[in-house]
Write a protein that holds these residues in place. Structure first.
Motif, PDB file in Angstrom:
ATOM      1  N   SER A 141      18.129 -28.577  16.847  1.00 43.41           N
ATOM      2  CA  SER A 141      18.779 -27.267  16.754  1.00 43.41           C
ATOM      3  C   SER A 141      20.287 -27.429  16.662  1.00 43.41           C
ATOM      4  O   SER A 141      20.943 -26.816  15.824  1.00 43.41           O
ATOM      5  CB  SER A 141      18.442 -26.393  17.965  1.00 43.41           C
ATOM      6  N   TRP A 192      22.641 -26.393  13.529  1.00 42.27           N
ATOM      7  CA  TRP A 192      23.756 -25.464  13.698  1.00 42.27           C
ATOM      8  C   TRP A 192      25.064 -26.098  13.267  1.00 42.27           C
ATOM      9  O   TRP A 192      25.877 -25.474  12.600  1.00 42.27           O
ATOM     10  CB  TRP A 192      23.867 -25.027  15.151  1.00 42.27           C
ATOM     11  N   LYS A 222      23.793 -17.863  26.616  1.00 45.59           N
ATOM     12  CA  LYS A 222      22.969 -17.057  25.719  1.00 45.59           C
ATOM     13  C   LYS A 222      23.803 -16.320  24.672  1.00 45.59           C
ATOM     14  O   LYS A 222      23.379 -16.197  23.524  1.00 45.59           O
ATOM     15  CB  LYS A 222      22.123 -16.070  26.506  1.00 45.59           C
ATOM     16  N   ILE A 272      24.732 -18.796  21.972  1.00 49.26           N
ATOM     17  CA  ILE A 272      23.564 -19.070  21.133  1.00 49.26           C
ATOM     18  C   ILE A 272      23.334 -17.912  20.164  1.00 49.26           C
ATOM     19  O   ILE A 272      23.112 -18.126  18.967  1.00 49.26           O
ATOM     20  CB  ILE A 272      22.308 -19.317  21.991  1.00 49.26           C
ATOM     21  N   ALA A 273      23.419 -16.686  20.665  1.00 51.18           N
ATOM     22  CA  ALA A 273      23.205 -15.513  19.816  1.00 51.18           C
ATOM     23  C   ALA A 273      24.221 -15.457  18.680  1.00 51.18           C
ATOM     24  O   ALA A 273      23.879 -15.147  17.535  1.00 51.18           O
ATOM     25  CB  ALA A 273      23.273 -14.236  20.649  1.00 51.18           C
ATOM     26  N   GLU A 288      23.394 -18.221  16.155  1.00 51.56           N
ATOM     27  CA  GLU A 288      22.226 -17.817  15.371  1.00 51.56           C
ATOM     28  C   GLU A 288      22.598 -16.760  14.332  1.00 51.56           C
ATOM     29  O   GLU A 288      22.132 -16.809  13.190  1.00 51.56           O
ATOM     30  CB  GLU A 288      21.118 -17.289  16.279  1.00 51.56           C
ATOM     31  N   THR A 341      24.703 -18.540  11.517  1.00 50.59           N
ATOM     32  CA  THR A 341      24.029 -19.573  10.732  1.00 50.59           C
ATOM     33  C   THR A 341      22.665 -19.149  10.203  1.00 50.59           C
ATOM     34  O   THR A 341      22.119 -19.818   9.325  1.00 50.59           O
ATOM     35  CB  THR A 341      23.825 -20.844  11.577  1.00 50.59           C
ATOM     36  N   SER A 342      22.117 -18.073  10.741  1.00 48.67           N
ATOM     37  CA  SER A 342      20.750 -17.632  10.409  1.00 48.67           C
ATOM     38  C   SER A 342      19.711 -18.693  10.783  1.00 48.67           C
ATOM     39  O   SER A 342      18.649 -18.779  10.178  1.00 48.67           O
ATOM     40  CB  SER A 342      20.621 -17.285   8.924  1.00 48.67           C
ATOM     41  N   ILE A 343      20.042 -19.510  11.771  1.00 50.41           N
ATOM     42  CA  ILE A 343      19.126 -20.552  12.260  1.00 50.41           C
ATOM     43  C   ILE A 343      18.834 -20.258  13.726  1.00 50.41           C
ATOM     44  O   ILE A 343      19.744 -20.225  14.545  1.00 50.41           O
ATOM     45  CB  ILE A 343      19.740 -21.960  12.124  1.00 50.41           C
ATOM     46  N   GLY A 344      17.561 -20.064  14.034  1.00 47.29           N
ATOM     47  CA  GLY A 344      17.162 -19.786  15.409  1.00 47.29           C
ATOM     48  C   GLY A 344      16.997 -21.061  16.206  1.00 47.29           C
ATOM     49  O   GLY A 344      16.878 -22.155  15.651  1.00 47.29           O
ATOM     50  N   VAL A 345      16.973 -20.906  17.518  1.00 49.25           N
ATOM     51  CA  VAL A 345      16.777 -22.041  18.414  1.00 49.25           C
ATOM     52  C   VAL A 345      15.383 -22.616  18.195  1.00 49.25           C
ATOM     53  O   VAL A 345      14.424 -21.897  18.018  1.00 49.25           O
ATOM     54  CB  VAL A 345      16.937 -21.574  19.884  1.00 49.25           C
ATOM     55  N   GLN A 346      15.312 -23.938  18.213  1.00 49.91           N
ATOM     56  CA  GLN A 346      14.036 -24.628  18.095  1.00 49.91           C
ATOM     57  C   GLN A 346      13.871 -25.496  19.335  1.00 49.91           C
ATOM     58  O   GLN A 346      13.831 -26.706  19.266  1.00 49.91           O
ATOM     59  CB  GLN A 346      14.010 -25.499  16.838  1.00 49.91           C
TER      60      GLN A 346
END
Length: 71
Positions: free
Chosen positions: A5, A9, A51, A54-55, A58, A61-66
């Motif tokens: 992740s 990012w 958080k 992270i938000a 996200e 980058t349009s990349i969610g946490v994995q």
């Protein structure tokens, strides 16, 4: 937070930063700040980020946490 992740990012933020430079727009201080935070987390081998950070990452980058490491 997985290193995958963080690496995804970091790559996306570097690309955003590069795009800002190519368009000759003022570099976003937020992009730079988030890039620094992600880079530090990667250098430390992962870790927990707030958080709200992270938000924001996200959203940019349009990349969610994995995060598959917990369990």
């Amino acid at each position: 937070m997985t290193q995958q992740s963080l690496a995804a990012w970091r790559f996306a933020l570097v690309m955003l930063r590069d795009e800002e430079r190519r368009r000759a727009v003022g570099l976003s201080p937020e992009t730079g700040r988030l890039l620094e935070i992600v880079g530090q987390a990667l250098a430390q081998g992962g870790g927990d980020l707030p958080k709200d950070t992270i938000a924001r990452i996200e959203a940019l980058t349009s990349i969610g946490v994995q995060d598959h490491g917990s369990g």
